[in-house]
Design an enzyme around this catalytic site. Structure first.
Site, PDB file in Angstrom:
ATOM      1  N   LEU A  94       0.823  -1.210   0.000  1.00 54.10           N
ATOM      2  CA  LEU A  94       0.000   0.000   0.000  1.00 54.10           C
ATOM      3  C   LEU A  94       0.856   1.259   0.000  1.00 54.10           C
ATOM      4  O   LEU A  94       0.345   2.366  -0.113  1.00 54.10           O
ATOM      5  CB  LEU A  94      -0.903   0.028   1.232  1.00 54.10           C
ATOM      6  CG  LEU A  94      -2.135  -0.870   1.189  1.00 54.10           C
ATOM      7  CD1 LEU A  94      -2.913  -0.746   2.484  1.00 54.10           C
ATOM      8  CD2 LEU A  94      -3.028  -0.499   0.011  1.00 54.10           C
ATOM      9  N   GLY A  95       2.158   1.080   0.183  1.00 54.65           N
ATOM     10  CA  GLY A  95       3.019   2.252   0.234  1.00 54.65           C
ATOM     11  C   GLY A  95       3.183   2.788   1.654  1.00 54.65           C
ATOM     12  O   GLY A  95       3.231   3.994   1.878  1.00 54.65           O
TER      13      GLY A  95
ATOM     14  N   GLU B 249       7.990   2.061  11.428  1.00 55.23           N
ATOM     15  CA  GLU B 249       7.082   1.406  10.480  1.00 55.23           C
ATOM     16  C   GLU B 249       7.171  -0.095  10.680  1.00 55.23           C
ATOM     17  O   GLU B 249       8.267  -0.651  10.771  1.00 55.23           O
ATOM     18  CB  GLU B 249       7.507   1.774   9.053  1.00 55.23           C
ATOM     19  CG  GLU B 249       6.699   1.061   7.987  1.00 55.23           C
ATOM     20  CD  GLU B 249       7.314   1.179   6.580  1.00 55.23           C
ATOM     21  OE1 GLU B 249       8.225   2.004   6.371  1.00 55.23           O
ATOM     22  OE2 GLU B 249       6.883   0.406   5.709  1.00 55.23           O
TER      23      GLU B 249
ATOM     24  N   GLU C  10       3.601 -13.829  11.863  1.00 53.25           N
ATOM     25  CA  GLU C  10       4.925 -13.410  12.340  1.00 53.25           C
ATOM     26  C   GLU C  10       4.963 -11.959  12.835  1.00 53.25           C
ATOM     27  O   GLU C  10       5.916 -11.552  13.485  1.00 53.25           O
ATOM     28  CB  GLU C  10       5.973 -13.624  11.249  1.00 53.25           C
ATOM     29  CG  GLU C  10       5.622 -12.966   9.948  1.00 53.25           C
ATOM     30  CD  GLU C  10       5.799 -13.923   8.774  1.00 53.25           C
ATOM     31  OE1 GLU C  10       6.376 -15.001   8.965  1.00 53.25           O
ATOM     32  OE2 GLU C  10       5.339 -13.577   7.681  1.00 53.25           O
TER      33      GLU C  10
ATOM     34  N   THR D   8     -11.436  -2.341   5.568  1.00 58.11           N
ATOM     35  CA  THR D   8     -10.806  -1.431   6.525  1.00 58.11           C
ATOM     36  C   THR D   8     -11.357  -1.680   7.931  1.00 58.11           C
ATOM     37  O   THR D   8     -10.604  -1.759   8.909  1.00 58.11           O
ATOM     38  CB  THR D   8     -11.032   0.033   6.109  1.00 58.11           C
ATOM     39  OG1 THR D   8     -10.336   0.255   4.891  1.00 58.11           O
ATOM     40  CG2 THR D   8     -10.542   1.016   7.158  1.00 58.11           C
TER      41      THR D   8
ATOM     42  N   CYS E 199      28.645  -0.949 -10.208  1.00 58.84           N
ATOM     43  CA  CYS E 199      29.052  -2.202  -9.566  1.00 58.84           C
ATOM     44  C   CYS E 199      29.256  -3.294 -10.615  1.00 58.84           C
ATOM     45  O   CYS E 199      30.212  -3.246 -11.359  1.00 58.84           O
ATOM     46  CB  CYS E 199      28.068  -2.592  -8.470  1.00 58.84           C
ATOM     47  SG  CYS E 199      28.893  -3.559  -7.183  1.00 58.84           S
TER      48      CYS E 199
ATOM     49  N   GLN F  61      32.085  -3.819 -13.681  1.00 58.74           N
ATOM     50  CA  GLN F  61      32.886  -5.016 -13.942  1.00 58.74           C
ATOM     51  C   GLN F  61      32.671  -5.482 -15.387  1.00 58.74           C
ATOM     52  O   GLN F  61      33.620  -5.870 -16.071  1.00 58.74           O
ATOM     53  CB  GLN F  61      32.521  -6.099 -12.923  1.00 58.74           C
ATOM     54  CG  GLN F  61      32.790  -5.629 -11.481  1.00 58.74           C
ATOM     55  CD  GLN F  61      32.375  -6.639 -10.411  1.00 58.74           C
ATOM     56  OE1 GLN F  61      31.760  -7.655 -10.700  1.00 58.74           O
ATOM     57  NE2 GLN F  61      32.717  -6.340  -9.157  1.00 58.74           N
TER      58      GLN F  61
ATOM     59  N   ARG G 119      31.970  -8.344  -3.780  1.00 54.29           N
ATOM     60  CA  ARG G 119      33.076  -9.210  -3.364  1.00 54.29           C
ATOM     61  C   ARG G 119      34.235  -9.116  -4.347  1.00 54.29           C
ATOM     62  O   ARG G 119      35.371  -9.341  -3.991  1.00 54.29           O
ATOM     63  CB  ARG G 119      32.634 -10.673  -3.364  1.00 54.29           C
ATOM     64  CG  ARG G 119      31.680 -11.037  -2.284  1.00 54.29           C
ATOM     65  CD  ARG G 119      31.399 -12.535  -2.260  1.00 54.29           C
ATOM     66  NE  ARG G 119      30.086 -12.763  -1.688  1.00 54.29           N
ATOM     67  CZ  ARG G 119      29.809 -12.661  -0.400  1.00 54.29           C
ATOM     68  NH1 ARG G 119      30.773 -12.359   0.447  1.00 54.29           N
ATOM     69  NH2 ARG G 119      28.593 -12.851   0.050  1.00 54.29           N
TER      70      ARG G 119
ATOM     71  N   HIS H   6      27.872   2.143  -5.291  1.00 56.78           N
ATOM     72  CA  HIS H   6      26.448   2.349  -5.591  1.00 56.78           C
ATOM     73  C   HIS H   6      26.015   3.795  -5.347  1.00 56.78           C
ATOM     74  O   HIS H   6      25.480   4.107  -4.283  1.00 56.78           O
ATOM     75  CB  HIS H   6      25.591   1.406  -4.725  1.00 56.78           C
ATOM     76  CG  HIS H   6      25.719  -0.025  -5.118  1.00 56.78           C
ATOM     77  ND1 HIS H   6      24.940  -0.597  -6.098  1.00 56.78           N
ATOM     78  CD2 HIS H   6      26.550  -0.991  -4.690  1.00 56.78           C
ATOM     79  CE1 HIS H   6      25.282  -1.862  -6.250  1.00 56.78           C
ATOM     80  NE2 HIS H   6      26.263  -2.135  -5.409  1.00 56.78           N
TER      81      HIS H   6
ATOM     82  N   GLU I  62      23.526   5.228  -6.403  1.00 56.79           N
ATOM     83  CA  GLU I  62      22.059   5.364  -6.334  1.00 56.79           C
ATOM     84  C   GLU I  62      21.550   5.454  -4.904  1.00 56.79           C
ATOM     85  O   GLU I  62      20.397   5.842  -4.686  1.00 56.79           O
ATOM     86  CB  GLU I  62      21.373   4.225  -7.087  1.00 56.79           C
ATOM     87  CG  GLU I  62      21.414   2.845  -6.427  1.00 56.79           C
ATOM     88  CD  GLU I  62      22.656   2.023  -6.797  1.00 56.79           C
ATOM     89  OE1 GLU I  62      23.696   2.620  -7.146  1.00 56.79           O
ATOM     90  OE2 GLU I  62      22.596   0.779  -6.703  1.00 56.79           O
TER      91      GLU I  62
HETATM   92  N1  GLN Z   1      28.725  -9.669  -8.230  1.00 59.94           N
HETATM   93  C1  GLN Z   1      29.652  -8.605  -8.171  1.00 59.94           C
HETATM   94  C2  GLN Z   1      30.522  -8.678  -6.936  1.00 59.94           C
HETATM   95  O1  GLN Z   1      30.210  -9.353  -6.006  1.00 59.94           O
HETATM   96  C3  GLN Z   1      28.957  -7.255  -8.246  1.00 59.94           C
HETATM   97  C4  GLN Z   1      28.132  -6.955  -7.048  1.00 59.94           C
HETATM   98  C5  GLN Z   1      27.135  -5.843  -7.282  1.00 59.94           C
HETATM   99  O2  GLN Z   1      26.894  -5.449  -8.414  1.00 59.94           O
HETATM  100  N2  GLN Z   1      26.510  -5.332  -6.224  1.00 59.94           N
HETATM  101  O3  GLN Z   1      31.545  -8.042  -6.868  1.00 59.94           O
END
Ligand code: GLN
Length: 535
Positions: free
Chosen positions: A15-16, A140, A149, A191, A381, A385, A462, A507, A509
Site C-alpha cells: 500500500l506504500g 514502520e 509473524e 478497513t 558495480c 565489472q 566481493r 552504488h 544510487e
Molecule cells: N557480483 C559482483 C561482486 O560481487 C557485483 C556486485 C554488485 O553489483 N553489487 O563483486
C-alpha cells in the site's frame, strides 16, 4: 520527551507504507522537528542481504554497511534522519540477540519466552532511538496486520504507551478502500475488519490513512470513523498519485495529517515550510525535455529490484527539467536479439549491480554497443565489472577475459576476488560493504561531476578490478579515475575518448534525492540530453 509514531498496515500489502511513513517524516521535519525513522520487518532472515531481488526487491545499503529494507531508501530520499544498523530490525535479528543472551545466561535461569523476552528486545530496539535531541521516532512495521509473524511486534508496540506514556505515542494505520466497478461503490468493510484485528490486539489507531484508487467521498470517511472508533478528521484519504511518488507528502499535507499529528502528540505548533517541494512538483509537471535511458539488468521485470537506480535517474531528470523515460531491458534478450532494435533509439545505457552469470554476456554486448556508438554509458558495480571485461575482450583483444565470479579458469581474470574475501564462507553481511573513501583524478568526468577531489560512496561487492591489468587498460584508453586512498583499489573507470563512459564499483544510487540529484546521475542525464540533441 521523544514522541513515538507507529505505522502499521492492513487489508493488503504494497500500500506504500514506506512512502507514507517517509512523507510523514518529511512533513514533521519541515515543521522544524528532528525525526528518526525505523523499519521493523517480521521475516526471519537476519537482514535482507541474503534475499533474492525477486523476493524482496533491492537491498538498500547504508553508510555503516548494513544491508537493509528498501523502505529505508524512501526514508533517506525524503528525510534527513540519519540511518544506521539501528534503523532496521528483523525477527531474525531480534531472535539472534535473545538467543545470544540466553546462551550467556543473561536471563538468570528464566524460561525465555516470546512475551516478555522477545517483546522486550523489540521494545528496546525501538526505544534506543529516543534521545534528547530527537523529537519524534517513526517506526514502520512491515507486513500486514493479521500476519502470524507480525504478532510479537504488534504486542511490543502495544506495550510502549504503557512504558513512555500514552500521550507520547500515536498509531497510524494504513488501509485500502477498494472501488468495486460492478457495484460502482467504494467498500469500507476490509478497513473495518483490519482495524478490528488491531483493536483485538489492544491497539486503537489514532489516525487512519486510507488508500483509494478514486476519491471515496466524505460519507465513506464518516462511516469508517464511526465503525473504527476514530475521529472523523483522523480519517485521511490518500488517493493514488499518477504523476510522481513525490506528490505523496503534499497530498497528506493538504489533508492536514501533520497538523493532526502535532495536535495529538502535543507538539509545539510551528509553520510548515515546504515551498521547495512544491517547486519540485512544478518542475516534474512541466519538463522541458525528454530522454530515454535503457537499464539493462537481470531482474528487470521486478519493479522494486532496481528501485534506487530508477529514482536516481528520475532525480537527475528533475535537475535537468527533463522527463526520463526508462526502457527496462532483460539482459538475456541482448544475447539473442538485434541490439539496434533494443538500444538503437536510447540516449543512454545503464547497467546496474547484480550477482551470478545469467545475463552477463548480454550485458557485455550492451556495453560494447554503447561504447562503439558513443552512447552515454553508466556502469554501476556489476555494470562497471562488465565494462572492464568488455574493454579487455574487445579492445585489448583478450577474448577470454572474465571475472572469476563467472569463470574461475579464465586466462585473463580482469575482475577477481578481493584478498580478504578469499577465506569467507558465510553469505550474510560478508561483502565489502558501506561507505568507502575514493580519490578522484584531476581532469576526469567524475572529478568534474563531483566538483571535489575526495568522495565517499557506498559499496556492496566481493569482486574487484584486477590491478595486474591496470597499465594495459590505461594504454588502450580505459582510465582508472577513482581509487581508494592508498591507490590499490580501482573504484571508477572512464573512457575519456567517449562522450560519457563512466563506470563505478560503488552504488551512487543510494545517495541521490529528489531535491539534490547525485552528481554522476546528473552528469549522465546531461550527456544523454546532449546525445538526444545531436551535440
Ligand atoms: N557480483 C559482483 C561482486 O560481487 C557485483 C556486485 C554488485 O553489483 N553489487 O563483486
Amino acid at each position: 520527551m521523544t514522541k513515538h509514531i507507529f505505522v502499521t498496515g492492513g487489508v493488503v500489502s504494497s500500500l506504500g507504507k514506506g512512502l507514507t511513513s517517509a512523507s510523514v517524516g518529511l512533513l514533521l521535519e519541515r515543521r522544524g522537528f528532528s525525526v528518526r525513522m525505523q523499519k521493523l520487518d517480521p521475516y526471519i532472515n537476519v537482514d535482507p542481504g541474503t534475499m533474492s531481488p525477486y523476493q524482496h526487491g533491492e537491498v538498500y545499503v547504508l553508510d555503516d554497511g548494513s544491508e537493509t529494507d528498501l523502505d529505508l531508501g524512501h526514508y533517506e530520499r525524503f528525510t534527513k534522519s540519519p540511518l544506521s544498523r539501528k534503523s532496521n530490525f528483523t525477527t531474525g535479528r531480534i531472535y539472534s540477540s535473545v538467543i545470544e543472551k540466553e546462551r550467556k545466561g543473561e536471563y538468570l535461569g528464566a524460561t525465555v519466552q516470546v512475551v516478555p523476552h522477545v517483546t522486550n528486545e523489540i521494545k528496546a530496539s525501538i526505544l534506543q532511538l529516543a534521545a534528547d535531541d530527537v523529537d519524534v521516532v517513526i517506526t514502520e512495521l512491515g507486513g500486514t496486520v493479521g500476519d502470524i509473524e507480525g504478532l510479537p511486534f504488534l504486542e511490543a508496540i502495544r506495550q510502549i504507551p504503557l512504558d513512555v506514556g500514552k500521550e507520547n505515542c500515536l498509531f497510524i494505520h494504513l488501509t485500502l478502500v477498494p472501488y468495486l466497478k460492478a457495484a460502482r461503490e467504494a467498500k469500507t468493510k476490509p478497513t473495518q475488519h483490519s482495524v478490528g484485528q488491531l483493536r483485538q490486539i489492544g491497539i486503537q489507531p489514532d489516525i487512519l490513512v486510507v488508500r483509494t484508487e478514486r476519491a471515496m467521498g466524505r460519507e465513506n470517511a464518516e462511516k469508517i470513523a464511526l465503525f473504527c472508533n476514530v475521529e472523523k478528521e483522523a480519517v485521511i484519504e490518500e488517493t493514488d498519485k499518477t504523476l510522481s511518488i513525490y506528490e505523496v507528502p503534499l497530498g497528506l499535507a493538504e489533508n492536514k495529517i501533520d497538523e493532526l499529528i502535532i495536535k495529538k502528540l502535543g507538539l509545539p505548533r510551528s509553520e510548515l515550510k515546504i515551498d521547495d517541494w512544491k517547486d519540485l512538483m512544478h518542475r516534474i509537471r512541466n519538463p522541458q525535455h525528454e530522454v530515454t535511458i535503457a537499464v539493462v539488468g537481470k531482474y528487470i521485470e521486478h519493479r522494486d529490484a532496481y528501485k534506487s537506480i530508477y529514482e536516481s535517474l528520475t532525480h537527475a531528470g528533475f535537475s535537468h527539467s527533463t522527463r526520463v523515460l526508462i526502457k527496462r531491458i532483460e539482459a538475456e534478450e541482448c544475447e539473442a536479439e538485434d541490439l539496434d532494435q533494443l538500444l538503437g533509439n536510447v540516449h543512454g545505457v545503464l547497467i546496474p549491480g547484480g550477482f551470478g552469470y545469467r545475463g552477463i554476456e548480454g550485458k557485455i554486448k550492451a556495453v560494447q554497443y554503447a561504447r562503439e556508438r558513443g552512447i552515454p554509458y553508466f556502469g554501476i558495480c556489476l555494470g562497471m565489472q562488465c565494462a572492464v571485461i568488455e574493454y579487455a575482450r574487445n579492445v585489448l583483444g583478450l577474448s577470454k577475459a572474465n571475472s572469476t565470479e563467472f569463470s574461475e579458469e579464465t586466462p585473463d581474470p580482469v575482475i577477481c576476488l578481493l584478498e580478504e574475501q578469499k577465506t569467507i564462507t558465510d553469505k550474510g553481511g560478508t561483502m565489502r560493504l558501506g561507505a568507502q573513501p575514493c580519490i578522484l583524478q584531476e581532469d576526469s568526468k567524475s572529478r568534474q561531476a563531483y566538483g571535489e577531489p575526495e568522495i565517499s560512496e557506498r559499496h556492496r561487492h566481493r569482486f574487484e578490478f584486477n590491478p595486474a591489468y591496470k597499465e594495459r587498460l590505461i594504454e588502450s584508453g580505459m582510465h582508472p579515475t577513482g581509487t581508494s586512498p592508498n591507490g590499490n583499489l580501482v573504484e571508477i573507470v572512464e573512457v575519456p575518448d567517449h562522450p560519457w563512459f563512466v563506470a563505478v564499483q560503488y552504488h551512487p544510487e543510494f545517495k541521490s534525492n529528489p531535491l539534490d540529484s547525485h552528481p554522476l546521475f546528473h552528469g549522465f542525464i546531461g550527456a544523454a540530453l546532449k546525445k538526444h540533441q545531436g551535440k
